[in-house]
Write an enzyme that holds these catalytic residues in place. Structure first.
Site, PDB file in Angstrom:
ATOM      1  CB  CYS A   1       5.226   6.628  -6.973  1.00  0.00           C
ATOM      2  SG  CYS A   1       4.365   7.145  -5.355  1.00  0.00           S
TER       3      CYS A   1
ATOM      4  CB  CYS B   1       4.899   3.096  -2.467  1.00  0.00           C
ATOM      5  SG  CYS B   1       3.568   4.022  -3.044  1.00  0.00           S
TER       6      CYS B   1
ATOM      7  CG  HIS C   1       8.395   4.446  -4.581  1.00  0.00           C
ATOM      8  ND1 HIS C   1       8.688   4.776  -3.166  1.00  0.00           N
ATOM      9  CD2 HIS C   1       7.401   4.907  -4.872  1.00  0.00           C
ATOM     10  CE1 HIS C   1       7.509   5.558  -2.821  1.00  0.00           C
ATOM     11  NE2 HIS C   1       6.758   5.534  -3.597  1.00  0.00           N
TER      12      HIS C   1
ATOM     13  CG  ASP D   1       7.714   9.262  -2.385  1.00  0.00           C
ATOM     14  OD1 ASP D   1       8.371   9.905  -2.509  1.00  0.00           O
ATOM     15  OD2 ASP D   1       7.204   8.486  -1.456  1.00  0.00           O
TER      16      ASP D   1
END
Lengths: 462, 462
Positions: free
Chosen positions: B122, B201, B190, B124
């Site tokens: 991801c 997420c 995640h 992130d």
């Protein structure tokens, strides 16, 4: 050496398709004149069915009495319907295709030392017929990706080269790597012999030298990228072709032994034609080849063979223009009927039908699209008519999710287009049709959405 | 089994880099308090040099007496300068790299039956350290492309697969096609064990099941695309990994004999760790492998070997978090320092430093960018600080024109970003730094342009 029968067939097809598009404005004019008469809807439908071959959307006609007929929507609707019918005919009847010719061509180019012919013409509609008409090649056997000014995307071409070599190595398609063939990239720029300062390439300011130089630079960049990125003598072959859009005469910049081309070192097909007019077909062929070899030093035999064929093929097109249009086309300027944006458009093999831009995103293709919109601002908007844009993505149906991704792309690109040309879109001067097609099945196009209907739905809701 | 020395090294590096970013706000606060005092400029420069290690742009300080210090510009300038220094250190001193480890890893994954490890975590920032820290892999040996929600672009992955197979077939890189190895695609989603409803997420609404399902669907689509597009038994291997961003514990969805994975069929590294704590290293390794085989039916031996290694590696990271941060990280939520957009960012191997989105165009990556901007709206804009965006394109310097194309891309993407987030940009709440890097030379980044200076130039002109 002219293929008279083929010329007649090609002309019949061109005339028939263009007539269907060109009927729209006169029919709408007639209908417009009737809009406040009694029985208008019935009359309008009768005229449309007779003249265009299809009925009109009732809801647009029904609202005419309130204000007046929404001609922009009606025009866009008719144009998209005509496009759909044109596509259906193309994909079900294959008016320009021949499987035998395709196979023969594959053998021929491999004999010349090439396994892929990847052509990037200018996105200008006056080059949209370059494969099937001007060069008389089977369109399915040639990769065609159009860009404004023939300034093709080098990274996209590298990606195609990688894929091509992978398939050869892994699956022996289209031939095995034992065969000493190469990838041939062709750029086609253009100019106007009759009105060079105004009717040349818009992306290069109507300057033929700049257009040629642009194509040549892009070709060299592609070759250098391949040579420097991959080892083991990886390289490609290049060819630069110029097209006189008034007469469809080509000039071929013949590469020398090392594959280099010069801006001034080209062979003009009409000059060659004049020198071969009185010769027998056999003598003419020999003379063409002689002239090709005389244009550059130590031309590679395979390249000479291909160029000779392209020039001989072009003779038929030169005669085509003379026979059906006279000294030059009547529409030497722009006269495209719609813009095509996306990936696909195999069916567009006709001159001045479509301005089309090969693109993944509006963001990367703003130059191509701005040129197209400026052309259509003159052609349509200045007469109060909208710019019709077909957004199209072909996909490989055997890949799960590919259709869904193509649909998403259509919607994304349509949104980006509508945002970039917001003023036109808001005033009904830009209409979009979203279309996908499974190119593996070879079937019809699938219409997803159309701004004409979206507007109708919105109005109904509002 | 924990690598204590490595943990200390990794921690020293992380602390040092983050301290340099985190010094900016306190220093600017001190400087702000002085701005109307006599000798302000001299004092401010002295503080900055001492605390940050670099001086500040004189022209921003000089203007403070007129209105007040432009803190947004000054903050962005300091952040970009810190980023530049961080990059320079990374590319000249290689604090996280080891050539020997890289080579050993190449041998190891080929022994496991893979020639390429392509990971999409991801976007992130709490996953930005997944390669070097969480999984303890050499970052140069792994392809990493981040997308919001780990929803990677299938077409981009197909293209990479094609390129990889071409290089194997043509140049025997990284290994020959005689070797029965495959391409392994990994998606990393995640969740947050401590605050699952808020700190999971963002792209999947903080829903761990949806996040896992999203990754799994994308992996399956990629495999099906390869199997259906290429013949001769073309396929790839897949692996889904979940990461608890509070503790860096991974869960591995072990594939069965046919390569299929289940959402509920995973091995939690912390559970495995508990079962192996009292065992010798040799026994622990055997026990890990046993547990991997027990998770799914007939796990392929190579896959089991790789997963066992990943889990053992993760033990070190679990201890890293415990040793230096306690039961969980203090910053279990977002705390990224800047957004990275483009292709590159090899230097970003630290947690919560960068939200980054792999992208060619803003148009295709709006979802990724919107998530990033919304994260930074909370982190920075709500405190009056701008969102710093580094737009970055790495290029292959041996290809002529590649640098120029990277520069054009930077400018295009920056324009598109500024247009999409126009309100933020206009009020000085979004600043951009344009950067390219020749990834073949392995050298420093090249700074092209910065909105902080552009504004300065504009003001000077206006």
């Amino acid at each position: 050496m002219t293929r008279v029968d083929e010329n007649q067939q090609l002309f019949d097809y061109e005339r028939c398709v263009k007539a269907s598009f060109d009927a729209i404005v006169p029919v709408l004019k007639r209908i417009s004149a009737l809009q406040h008469e009694e029985g208008f809807e019935v009359q309008a439908q009768a005229i449309a069915r007779e003249q265009l071959g299809f009925g009109l959307p009732a809801e647009i006609l029904e609202d005419a009495w309130v204000n007046q007929l929404d001609m922009r929507r009606l025009f866009a609707w008719c144009l998209f319907e005509t496009y759909r019918r044109f596509c259906d005919e193309f994909f079900t009847e294959a008016p320009l295709g021949s499987v035998e010719e395709e196979q023969a061509f594959h053998t021929f180019i491999q004999d010349c030392g090439f396994h892929t012919l990847d052509v990037s013409p200018c996105a200008d509609g006056r080059l949209a017929h370059v494969i099937r008409y001007v060069l008389r090649l089977p369109y399915r056997a040639v990769r065609r990706k159009s860009y404004a000014g023939a300034m093709f995307d080098v990274d996209d071409s590298i990606q195609k080269w990688v894929e091509t070599e992978m398939l050869r190595l892994r699956e022996g398609r289209p031939n095995d790597t034992d065969m000493p063939t190469r990838y041939l990239k062709v750029a086609v720029y253009h100019y106007s012999s009759g009105d060079p300062d105004n009717q040349g390439c818009a992306a290069h300011g109507s300057d033929a030298t700049r257009a040629a130089q642009g194509g040549l630079d892009q070709l060299s960049a592609f070759r250098q990228a391949i040579e420097n990125s991959f080892c083991c003598g990886a390289s490609i072959d290049l060819l630069l072709i110029g097209l006189d859009t008034d007469t469809d005469v080509i000039r071929v910049h013949v590469p020398d032994a090392s594959g280099d081309m010069g801006l001034e070192r080209y062979l003009d097909a009409d000059e060659v034609r004049k020198q071969t007019l009185r010769l027998s077909a056999y003598e003419a062929e020999a003379r063409i080849t002689e002239l090709v070899y005389a244009t550059a030093d130590n031309v590679a035999p395979g390249m000479a063979k291909l160029i000779s064929r392209l020039i001989a093929n072009n003779f038929s097109q030169i005669d085509y223009v003379r026979a059906f249009h006279g000294e030059h086309y009547e529409d030497i300027g722009h006269a495209e009927r719609f813009i095509g944006a996306g990936i696909g458009f195999e069916e567009v093999q006709l001159r001045n039908l479509t301005y089309f831009a090969y693109l993944d995103t509006v963001e990367e293709a703003t130059q191509d699209l701005d040129v197209g919109v400026s052309i259509f601002t003159k052609l349509n908007v200045s007469h109060g008519l909208p710019i019709p844009v077909v957004v199209r993505y072909d996909y490989h149906g055997q890949v799960p999710g590919a259709r869904e991704r193509a649909i998403k792309r259509c919607a994304r690109v349509t949104d980006a287009l509508t945002a970039r040309y917001a003023k036109l879109a808001e005033s009904g001067l830009l209409h979009t049709l979203q279309v996908v097609r499974d190119c593996n099945v070879g079937g019809r196009i699938e219409v997803l959405a159309c701004s004409v209907n979206a507007q109708a739905t919105q109005e109904a809701r509002g």
